[in-house]
Design an enzyme around this catalytic site. Structure first.
Site, PDB file in Angstrom:
ATOM      1  N   SER A   1     -34.839  56.463 -51.187  1.00  0.00           N
ATOM      2  CA  SER A   1     -35.469  57.699 -50.704  1.00  0.00           C
ATOM      3  C   SER A   1     -34.386  58.619 -50.162  1.00  0.00           C
ATOM      4  O   SER A   1     -33.306  58.156 -49.768  1.00  0.00           O
ATOM      5  CB  SER A   1     -36.449  57.388 -49.578  1.00  0.00           C
ATOM      6  OG  SER A   1     -36.840  58.582 -48.922  1.00  0.00           O
TER       7      SER A   1
ATOM      8  N   TYR B   1     -39.170  52.295 -42.270  1.00  0.00           N
ATOM      9  CA  TYR B   1     -39.056  52.793 -43.644  1.00  0.00           C
ATOM     10  C   TYR B   1     -37.633  53.266 -43.932  1.00  0.00           C
ATOM     11  O   TYR B   1     -37.026  52.912 -44.941  1.00  0.00           O
ATOM     12  CB  TYR B   1     -40.055  53.928 -43.849  1.00  0.00           C
ATOM     13  CG  TYR B   1     -40.071  54.510 -45.241  1.00  0.00           C
ATOM     14  CD1 TYR B   1     -40.763  53.877 -46.266  1.00  0.00           C
ATOM     15  CD2 TYR B   1     -39.403  55.694 -45.537  1.00  0.00           C
ATOM     16  CE1 TYR B   1     -40.784  54.408 -47.555  1.00  0.00           C
ATOM     17  CE2 TYR B   1     -39.426  56.233 -46.811  1.00  0.00           C
ATOM     18  CZ  TYR B   1     -40.113  55.584 -47.815  1.00  0.00           C
ATOM     19  OH  TYR B   1     -40.140  56.117 -49.089  1.00  0.00           O
TER      20      TYR B   1
HETATM   21  P1  NAD Z   1     -47.829  55.343 -54.175  1.00  0.00           P
HETATM   22  O1  NAD Z   1     -48.464  54.887 -52.916  1.00  0.00           O
HETATM   23  O2  NAD Z   1     -48.501  56.387 -54.988  1.00  0.00           O
HETATM   24  O3  NAD Z   1     -47.575  54.056 -55.091  1.00  0.00           O
HETATM   25  C1  NAD Z   1     -47.043  52.873 -54.568  1.00  0.00           C
HETATM   26  C2  NAD Z   1     -47.614  51.692 -55.364  1.00  0.00           C
HETATM   27  O4  NAD Z   1     -46.979  50.489 -54.885  1.00  0.00           O
HETATM   28  C3  NAD Z   1     -49.128  51.502 -55.157  1.00  0.00           C
HETATM   29  O5  NAD Z   1     -49.778  51.380 -56.410  1.00  0.00           O
HETATM   30  C4  NAD Z   1     -49.237  50.224 -54.346  1.00  0.00           C
HETATM   31  O6  NAD Z   1     -50.399  49.460 -54.625  1.00  0.00           O
HETATM   32  C5  NAD Z   1     -47.979  49.493 -54.775  1.00  0.00           C
HETATM   33  N1  NAD Z   1     -47.578  48.475 -53.807  1.00  0.00           N
HETATM   34  C6  NAD Z   1     -47.590  48.568 -52.450  1.00  0.00           C
HETATM   35  N2  NAD Z   1     -47.192  47.403 -51.914  1.00  0.00           N
HETATM   36  C7  NAD Z   1     -46.920  46.562 -52.951  1.00  0.00           C
HETATM   37  C8  NAD Z   1     -46.496  45.224 -53.027  1.00  0.00           C
HETATM   38  N3  NAD Z   1     -46.284  44.480 -51.936  1.00  0.00           N
HETATM   39  N4  NAD Z   1     -46.313  44.675 -54.247  1.00  0.00           N
HETATM   40  C9  NAD Z   1     -46.562  45.391 -55.363  1.00  0.00           C
HETATM   41  N5  NAD Z   1     -46.983  46.661 -55.353  1.00  0.00           N
HETATM   42  C10 NAD Z   1     -47.164  47.242 -54.156  1.00  0.00           C
HETATM   43  O7  NAD Z   1     -46.362  55.806 -53.775  1.00  0.00           O
HETATM   44  P2  NAD Z   1     -45.157  56.534 -54.563  1.00  0.00           P
HETATM   45  O8  NAD Z   1     -44.894  57.810 -53.905  1.00  0.00           O
HETATM   46  O9  NAD Z   1     -45.348  56.494 -56.031  1.00  0.00           O
HETATM   47  O10 NAD Z   1     -43.979  55.555 -54.126  1.00  0.00           O
HETATM   48  C11 NAD Z   1     -43.207  54.818 -55.021  1.00  0.00           C
HETATM   49  C12 NAD Z   1     -41.851  54.566 -54.390  1.00  0.00           C
HETATM   50  O11 NAD Z   1     -41.207  55.810 -54.118  1.00  0.00           O
HETATM   51  C13 NAD Z   1     -41.896  53.819 -53.050  1.00  0.00           C
HETATM   52  O12 NAD Z   1     -40.851  52.876 -52.996  1.00  0.00           O
HETATM   53  C14 NAD Z   1     -41.662  54.916 -52.040  1.00  0.00           C
HETATM   54  O13 NAD Z   1     -41.102  54.431 -50.851  1.00  0.00           O
HETATM   55  C15 NAD Z   1     -40.708  55.818 -52.793  1.00  0.00           C
HETATM   56  N6  NAD Z   1     -40.617  57.193 -52.307  1.00  0.00           N
HETATM   57  C16 NAD Z   1     -41.732  57.979 -52.249  1.00  0.00           C
HETATM   58  C17 NAD Z   1     -41.595  59.277 -51.764  1.00  0.00           C
HETATM   59  C18 NAD Z   1     -42.784  60.181 -51.658  1.00  0.00           C
HETATM   60  O14 NAD Z   1     -42.640  61.279 -51.124  1.00  0.00           O
HETATM   61  N7  NAD Z   1     -43.963  59.800 -52.149  1.00  0.00           N
HETATM   62  C19 NAD Z   1     -40.350  59.770 -51.371  1.00  0.00           C
HETATM   63  C20 NAD Z   1     -39.246  58.948 -51.446  1.00  0.00           C
HETATM   64  C21 NAD Z   1     -39.399  57.652 -51.920  1.00  0.00           C
END
Ligand code: NAD
Length: 265
Positions: free
Chosen positions: A151, A165
């Site tokens: 991130s 986080y």
């Molecule tokens: P999201 O919540 O839309 O999707 C995350 C998915 O991970 C969900 O389907 C959830 O069920 C699954 N998940 C959660 N815990 C799990 C586990 N223990 N085992 C398997 N699956 C699991 O979120 P997103 O925004 O698509 O996030 C994806 C990645 O991107 C994450 O690592 C998040 O930290 C990172 N990220 C997101 C953002 C943002 O702004 N959304 C910014 C920087 C980084």
């Protein structure tokens, strides 16, 4: 989407975690559209299955399978990697993307130990298991590409506290860099994807007031949240042979956030 599809991942087999939502969902569909066969893994079984249904409806059968896997559990991750081999014959790409940002994750004084431990278990240990079993499998076929989702908060201190986080994503960056160096001669590439703030359920649930949203947006030169598909496109590049001389990078896809001093109107 309709034929013809691309071929940037032709003959590749990918495992994507967090495939039921956000970045993982968009990446699963995009990777399949570029010729990959995809194992869609998620703790949310229905979400992963829905992604496979979408891929099947767009590109026909045999392109994707789903599995319920909790990335914090070693046995689940092992099975997820084994499924790629049993179903599609090999493993070329692992996108360790699943992660959580818990609503109760706050500052140093208010974050509880159980929230800290849960976050580390999923965001850090989950990536380690994914890398461990990917390395074992990729050694058999002479290499592969592993992308770990970190991130922008691993690169810049965030104004909205989310201590566990942030620490977890810093660990992903450091771990990915070391793995890249240790396994470079085996042709196993490791890169971190550093998304900026996105308009996905995970962040929108966390930044649940206009005030919280604006505190983030003021730092983004483009003045908007990113879209999950914009991360998927970057992951596609890192997954494909187009990035063959890239390993160990902190790949920021962040609307200019990490380049900015401060950008209020
Ligand atoms: P999201 O919540 O839309 O999707 C995350 C998915 O991970 C969900 O389907 C959830 O069920 C699954 N998940 C959660 N815990 C799990 C586990 N223990 N085992 C398997 N699956 C699991 O979120 P997103 O925004 O698509 O996030 C994806 C990645 O991107 C994450 O690592 C998040 O930290 C990172 N990220 C997101 C953002 C943002 O702004 N959304 C910014 C920087 C980084």
């Amino acid at each position: 989407m309709s034929p013809p599809y691309g071929s940037r991942l032709a003959n590749k087999v990918a495992v994507i975690t967090g495939a039921g939502s956000g970045i993982g969902l968009e990446s699963s569909v995009l990777f399949a559209s570029e010729g990959a066969q995809v194992v869609c893994a998620d703790i949310n079984e229905k979400g992963a299955a829905a992604t496979v249904e979408k891929i099947t409806s767009l590109f026909g059968p045999g392109r994707a399978v789903s599995i319920r896997a909790d990335v914090s559990k070693e046995e689940d991750v092992k099975k997820m990697i084994q499924l790629a081999v049993s179903e599609f014959g090999k493993l070329s790409i692992v996108f360790n993307n699943a992660g959580i940002m818990h609503p109760a994750d706050d500052n140093a004084l208010t974050t509880s130990e159980d929230i800290w431990d849960l976050t580390m278990k999923i965001n850090v240990k989950g990536v380690w298991w994914g890398c461990k079993y990917a390395i074992e499998e990729m050694r058999k076929t002479g290499g592969g590409s592993i992308i770990n989702t970190a991130s922008f908060v691993a690169l810049r201190g965030a104004a909205t506290p989310q201590l566990a986080y942030t620490a977890s994503k810093g660990a992903v960056l450091a771990m990915t860099r070391e793995l890249a160096v240790v396994h470079a001669k085996e042709n196993i590439r490791f890169n971190s994807l550093c998304p900026g703030p996105l308009r996905t359920p995970l962040l929108m649930e966390f930044l649940n007031t206009d005030d919280k949203k604006n505190r983030r947006l003021v730092h983004v030169p483009m003045g908007r949240f990113g879209e999950a598909i914009e991360q998927a496109k970057a992951a596609l590049f890192l997954a494909s042979d187009e990035s063959s001389y890239m390993t160990g990078t902190d790949f920021a896809v962040d609307g200019g956030l990490c380049a900015a001093y401060v950008t209020p109107e």
